[in-house]
Enzyme design. Structure first.
Site: not given
Ligand code: SAH
Ligand code: SF4
Length: 374
Positions: A97, A112, A119, A123, A126, A348
């Site tokens: 996406e 974006c 991934c 995290c 996420c 996000c």
């Molecule tokens: N993997 C990279 C880039 C993709 S994530 C990273 O982690 O930086 C892009 C951003 O969205 C990151 O800052 C991530 O922490 C945030 N993000 C992920 N899940 C989210 C959620 N459920 N609500 C708000 N932000 C989130």
């Molecule tokens: Fe991967 Fe989501 Fe963590 Fe970014 S925030 S490193 S996309 S698991």
């Protein structure tokens, strides 16, 4: 006996150097590379026969041996707030996406972009992480997202009118774990014969793959965003498991080294997802301000976007504003990243894509993401 079609070289993801080498290898002059790049990236062209500044013989030869193959768009939608989302199908049938977010009365249009299907870093807050890792995208699939969004507005030679003014590598995946494809794709974003974006307008977001931050700094000085989310190791270990490998101190040292390599004054963007009852208290704001004192940076607050079974809750608007105020009193102006496009699951952390399957899940997915046209 079965005959298979010869494999064609996809020119979409090739950098200027790679394309020059390609043309030299077929006995052509180097400058053909910039001509073809302009057709691909400025005009959104995928048909060699339309490339009228190439000889007919060369066009015919390219049509036989090469191709410009972008990802296939399977869904395109516009949110009530103007955010646009594309779901594209990549080589093995997986979906990724891409989201275009307008700001400043439409003057800034930030795309974006995803770097991986899923991934591996898991995290805890996420949804991409929850889906697990499927595979790395190729350079063509990464730049293909910019190509799809750009050509949706038709051919465009005037850089000031381009549909995409900024790119953030903040979609699905960890870009620094797909370095060999992300670098050529970013080179194309920066190249005048590609998308001509300045290095300040291309941002790579990472959860903190320290050795690759150092490598990135040696090669390209694009803007760097760090997904911090916690100002102490105990909490960050829980939210971002990669912290157990590269702790906060190690990460911030890498940020300092990165800034030293940039040839201009630059700030690191610190992303802080505010999660209710987890990292949204005054003590967290104090720790954050204290931690970042030495680092030239700006903080972006992202209210947590909930998704099913995340186990976390969205903070109230008031709580995020209180957190912002505490930071302000400690000397930081921290904008709150507004939740955009959540009516089309484009906010996000809501980008999940889908993995290839041969069941009717594909159809159900398409149905589930249809949005009201108005
Ligand atoms: N993997 C990279 C880039 C993709 S994530 C990273 O982690 O930086 C892009 C951003 O969205 C990151 O800052 C991530 O922490 C945030 N993000 C992920 N899940 C989210 C959620 N459920 N609500 C708000 N932000 C989130
Ligand atoms: Fe991967 Fe989501 Fe963590 Fe970014 S925030 S490193 S996309 S698991």
């Amino acid at each position: 006996m079965t005959t298979t079609a010869p494999l064609r070289t996809n020119l979409l993801g090739m950098t200027r150097e790679e394309l020059e080498a390609f043309f030299v290898s077929i006995g052509e002059k180097k400058f053909r590379a910039t001509q073809v790049m302009k057709w691909i990236h400025h005009e959104g062209c995928d048909d060699f026969s339309a490339m009228t500044n190439l000889s007919k013989a060369l066009r015919a030869r390219l049509a036989e041996t090469a191709e410009i193959r972008g990802p296939k768009v399977i869904y395109e939608g516009t949110s009530n707030d103007g955010t646009r989302k594309w779901v594209v199908e990549v080589e093995d049938g997986s979906y990724v996406e891409t989201v275009l977010i307008p700001a400043d009365n439409g003057k800034r249009r930030t795309l974006c972009v995803s770097s991986q299907v899923g991934c591996s870093l898991d995290c805890s807050f996420c949804s991409t992480g929850k889906q697990g890792f499927q595979r790395n995208l190729t350079a063509a699939e990464i730049i293909g997202q910019v190509w799809v969004a750009s050509r949706s507005a038709g051919p465009c030679r005037d850089t000031s009118q381009r549909p995409v003014t900024n790119v953030v590598m903040m979609g699905m995946g960890e870009p620094l774990l797909n370095y060999d494809s992300v670098i050529p794709a970013m080179k194309l974003m920066l190249d005048d014969c590609g998308y001509g974006l300045s290095k300040r307008r291309v941002t790579l977001s990472t959860s903190g793959v320290v050795p690759m931050i150092d490598r990135l700094g040696d090669e390209l000085d694009v803007s760097l965003a760090i997904s911090l989310h916690a100002a102490n190791d105990e909490l960050r270990n829980e939210l971002v498991p990669l912290n157990r490998k590269y702790d906060i101190r190690t990460l911030l040292d890498a940020c300092q080294r990165y800034l030293k390599k940039c040839d201009d004054t630059r700030l690191i963007t610190i992303e802080y997802t505010v999660i209710k009852g987890v990292n949204d208290q005054q003590e967290h704001a104090q720790q954050l301000a204290e931690l970042l004192r030495e680092l030239p940076c700006k903080i972006n607050l992202i209210p947590f976007n909930p998704f099913p079974h995340s186990g976390y809750e969205k903070p109230s608007r008031n709580q995020v504003m209180r957190f912002q105020q505490w930071l302000y009193e400690l000397g930081y102006t921290a904008p709150i990243r507004s939740t955009r496009g959540d009516d089309i699951d484009a906010a996000c952390g809501q980008l999940v894509g889908r993995v290839k399957d041969r069941t009717r899940r594909h159809e159900r997915y398409i149905q589930s993401i249809q949005i009201d046209a108005d």
